[in-house]
Design a protein around this motif. Structure first.
Motif, PDB file in Angstrom:
ATOM      1  N   ARG A   1      50.823  29.937  57.807  1.00 40.04           N
ATOM      2  CA  ARG A   1      49.445  29.996  57.315  1.00 40.04           C
ATOM      3  C   ARG A   1      49.417  29.788  55.798  1.00 40.04           C
ATOM      4  N   GLY A   2      50.423  30.374  55.110  1.00 41.04           N
ATOM      5  CA  GLY A   2      50.490  30.270  53.653  1.00 41.04           C
ATOM      6  C   GLY A   2      50.520  28.840  53.161  1.00 41.04           C
ATOM      7  N   LYS A   3      51.108  27.933  53.970  1.00 39.16           N
ATOM      8  CA  LYS A   3      51.207  26.523  53.548  1.00 39.16           C
ATOM      9  C   LYS A   3      49.831  25.895  53.438  1.00 39.16           C
ATOM     10  N   GLU A   4      48.899  26.345  54.323  1.00 35.22           N
ATOM     11  CA  GLU A   4      47.576  25.708  54.329  1.00 35.22           C
ATOM     12  C   GLU A   4      46.492  26.535  53.645  1.00 35.22           C
ATOM     13  N   SER A   5      46.584  27.875  53.784  1.00 36.44           N
ATOM     14  CA  SER A   5      45.451  28.712  53.356  1.00 36.44           C
ATOM     15  C   SER A   5      45.409  28.940  51.851  1.00 36.44           C
ATOM     16  N   GLY A   6      46.549  28.848  51.203  1.00 30.50           N
ATOM     17  CA  GLY A   6      46.599  29.172  49.782  1.00 30.50           C
ATOM     18  C   GLY A   6      46.423  30.673  49.538  1.00 30.50           C
ATOM     19  N   ARG A   7      46.527  31.494  50.590  1.00 25.79           N
ATOM     20  CA  ARG A   7      46.376  32.943  50.408  1.00 25.79           C
ATOM     21  C   ARG A   7      47.518  33.492  49.575  1.00 25.79           C
ATOM     22  N   SER A   8      47.155  34.292  48.565  1.00 26.59           N
ATOM     23  CA  SER A   8      48.149  34.765  47.607  1.00 26.59           C
ATOM     24  C   SER A   8      49.136  35.741  48.235  1.00 26.59           C
ATOM     25  N   ASP A   9      48.792  36.284  49.441  1.00 31.96           N
ATOM     26  CA  ASP A   9      49.687  37.269  50.063  1.00 31.96           C
ATOM     27  C   ASP A   9      50.538  36.681  51.168  1.00 31.96           C
ATOM     28  N   ASP A  10      50.430  35.383  51.437  1.00 31.05           N
ATOM     29  CA  ASP A  10      51.234  34.784  52.495  1.00 31.05           C
ATOM     30  C   ASP A  10      52.503  34.127  51.931  1.00 31.05           C
ATOM     31  N   ASN A  11      53.287  34.882  51.160  1.00 30.36           N
ATOM     32  CA  ASN A  11      54.595  34.402  50.710  1.00 30.36           C
ATOM     33  C   ASN A  11      55.616  35.458  51.115  1.00 30.36           C
ATOM     34  N   LEU A  12      56.907  35.067  51.194  1.00 27.53           N
ATOM     35  CA  LEU A  12      57.918  35.940  51.811  1.00 27.53           C
ATOM     36  C   LEU A  12      57.996  37.319  51.165  1.00 27.53           C
ATOM     37  N   GLU A  13      57.916  37.385  49.843  1.00 24.15           N
ATOM     38  CA  GLU A  13      58.046  38.668  49.155  1.00 24.15           C
ATOM     39  C   GLU A  13      56.899  39.617  49.539  1.00 24.15           C
ATOM     40  N   THR A  14      55.672  39.084  49.486  1.00 22.15           N
ATOM     41  CA  THR A  14      54.505  39.926  49.811  1.00 22.15           C
ATOM     42  C   THR A  14      54.464  40.261  51.300  1.00 22.15           C
ATOM     43  N   ILE A  15      54.852  39.289  52.139  1.00 20.35           N
ATOM     44  CA  ILE A  15      54.861  39.538  53.594  1.00 20.35           C
ATOM     45  C   ILE A  15      55.815  40.692  53.898  1.00 20.35           C
ATOM     46  N   THR A  16      56.981  40.705  53.236  1.00 19.35           N
ATOM     47  CA  THR A  16      57.966  41.768  53.462  1.00 19.35           C
ATOM     48  C   THR A  16      57.374  43.121  53.114  1.00 19.35           C
ATOM     49  N   SER A  17      56.650  43.205  51.989  1.00 20.10           N
ATOM     50  CA  SER A  17      56.092  44.528  51.667  1.00 20.10           C
ATOM     51  C   SER A  17      54.910  44.863  52.567  1.00 20.10           C
ATOM     52  N   ARG A  18      54.142  43.857  53.023  1.00 20.06           N
ATOM     53  CA  ARG A  18      53.040  44.142  53.960  1.00 20.06           C
ATOM     54  C   ARG A  18      53.586  44.720  55.267  1.00 20.06           C
ATOM     55  N   LEU A  19      54.734  44.169  55.720  1.00 20.91           N
ATOM     56  CA  LEU A  19      55.317  44.679  56.977  1.00 20.91           C
ATOM     57  C   LEU A  19      55.819  46.114  56.802  1.00 20.91           C
ATOM     58  N   GLU A  20      56.381  46.379  55.616  1.00 18.01           N
ATOM     59  CA  GLU A  20      56.872  47.736  55.328  1.00 18.01           C
ATOM     60  C   GLU A  20      55.691  48.726  55.296  1.00 18.01           C
ATOM     61  N   VAL A  21      54.612  48.307  54.632  1.00 17.70           N
ATOM     62  CA  VAL A  21      53.402  49.141  54.564  1.00 17.70           C
ATOM     63  C   VAL A  21      52.852  49.371  55.981  1.00 17.70           C
ATOM     64  N   TYR A  22      52.863  48.307  56.788  1.00 18.97           N
ATOM     65  CA  TYR A  22      52.385  48.447  58.174  1.00 18.97           C
ATOM     66  C   TYR A  22      53.224  49.496  58.920  1.00 18.97           C
ATOM     67  N   ASN A  23      54.557  49.364  58.815  1.00 21.14           N
ATOM     68  CA  ASN A  23      55.429  50.291  59.555  1.00 21.14           C
ATOM     69  C   ASN A  23      55.255  51.731  59.087  1.00 21.14           C
ATOM     70  N   ASN A  24      55.059  51.934  57.778  1.00 22.90           N
ATOM     71  CA  ASN A  24      54.957  53.302  57.250  1.00 22.90           C
ATOM     72  C   ASN A  24      53.560  53.902  57.386  1.00 22.90           C
ATOM     73  N   GLN A  25      52.544  53.114  57.074  1.00 23.68           N
ATOM     74  CA  GLN A  25      51.191  53.703  56.968  1.00 23.68           C
ATOM     75  C   GLN A  25      50.267  53.386  58.135  1.00 23.68           C
ATOM     76  N   THR A  26      50.458  52.212  58.751  1.00 27.67           N
ATOM     77  CA  THR A  26      49.487  51.809  59.787  1.00 27.67           C
ATOM     78  C   THR A  26      49.972  52.113  61.204  1.00 27.67           C
ATOM     79  N   SER A  27      51.281  51.903  61.456  1.00 27.50           N
ATOM     80  CA  SER A  27      51.725  52.078  62.849  1.00 27.50           C
ATOM     81  C   SER A  27      51.555  53.510  63.393  1.00 27.50           C
TER      82      SER A  27
END
Ligand code: B4P
Length: 192
Positions: free
Chosen positions: A130-156
């Motif tokens: 999605r990052g290739k097309e959307s230009g979303r600032s959070d769809d890069n590997l570094e940010t995705i890694t922290s989003r997944l960590e946040v998901y596992n700790n706070q959302t799951s």
């Protein structure tokens, strides 16, 4: 009213499934991610705050998010009269508790929670893609890694929160979007 919470990790397809659900069931779509991105685009003060958190892959603070959600709900009473798809909210236990209180005060409640289950390597692939097309600032590997960590700790932990209330319906989120939608539809038909 049919109030559905779409729950899942980043890239699990919450937004994708919500788009089809609103058309099929005439529901009102609230995507907290879209609300934040719209504020960022318009350069509002909320947008400036949100940008900082989103770029780091972190969640926007609960108090702020809860106020935003309440005002979106109240500004769209007529459009939301059949019910709402909450896409990306709640993301923490305090947000889930606030949602409960907010809906109760308006004479309604969460009808069901649909959890989209997708393995982490597929999530990463989808978001990078999605990052290739959307230009979303959070769809890069570094940010995705922290989003997944946040998901596992706070959302799951919300899985147990809603399972204990008998509201959680986990759905396999892999396969094409149409295949996933057929699974989601089955759940909705059973709870509505
Ligand atoms: P969101 O906008 O909610 O984004 P998301 O979780 O990354 O995406 P989603 O699961 O909706 O994935 P999508 O369907 O698009 O949040 C962004 C940020 O905003 C958060 O990180 C946070 O900082 C902030 N935020 C939002 N809500 C918040 C809250 N309540 N509290 C605090 N902070 C909050 O799918 C992704 C990709 O996969 C797409 O390209 C899609 O085409 C593809 N895809 C989907 N389903 C597929 C399928 N079945 N097969 C193949 N590809 C598929």
């Amino acid at each position: 009213m049919l109030n559905i919470v779409m729950f899942g990790a980043p890239g699990s397809g919450k937004g994708t499934q919500s788009e089809v659900l609103i058309k099929t069931y005439g529901l009102f779509h609230i995507s907290t991610g879209d609300v934040l991105r719209d504020n960022i685009k318009r350069g509002t003060s909320l947008g400036k705050t949100a940008q900082e958190f989103i770029n780091k892959g972190q969640l926007i603070p609960d108090e702020l998010m809860v106020d935003i959600l309440a005002s979106v709900v109240d500004d769209n009473k007529e459009a939301a009269k059949n019910g709402v798809i909450f896409d990306g909210f709640p993301r923490t236990i305090p947000q889930a508790e606030a949602l409960e209180t907010m809906l109760e005060a308006r004479g309604t409640k969460v009808s069901g929670v649909i959890g989209l289950d997708v393995p982490e390597e597929i999530l990463i692939g989808r978001l990078l893609n999605r990052g290739k097309e959307s230009g979303r600032s959070d769809d890069n590997l570094e940010t995705i890694t922290s989003r997944l960590e946040v998901y596992n700790n706070q959302t799951s932990p919300l899985k147990d929160f809603y399972a204990e209330k008998g509201l959680l319906h986990m759905v396999k989120g892999t396969g094409g979007a149409e295949v996933v939608f057929e699974r989601v539809k089955k759940v909705i038909e059973a709870i509505r």
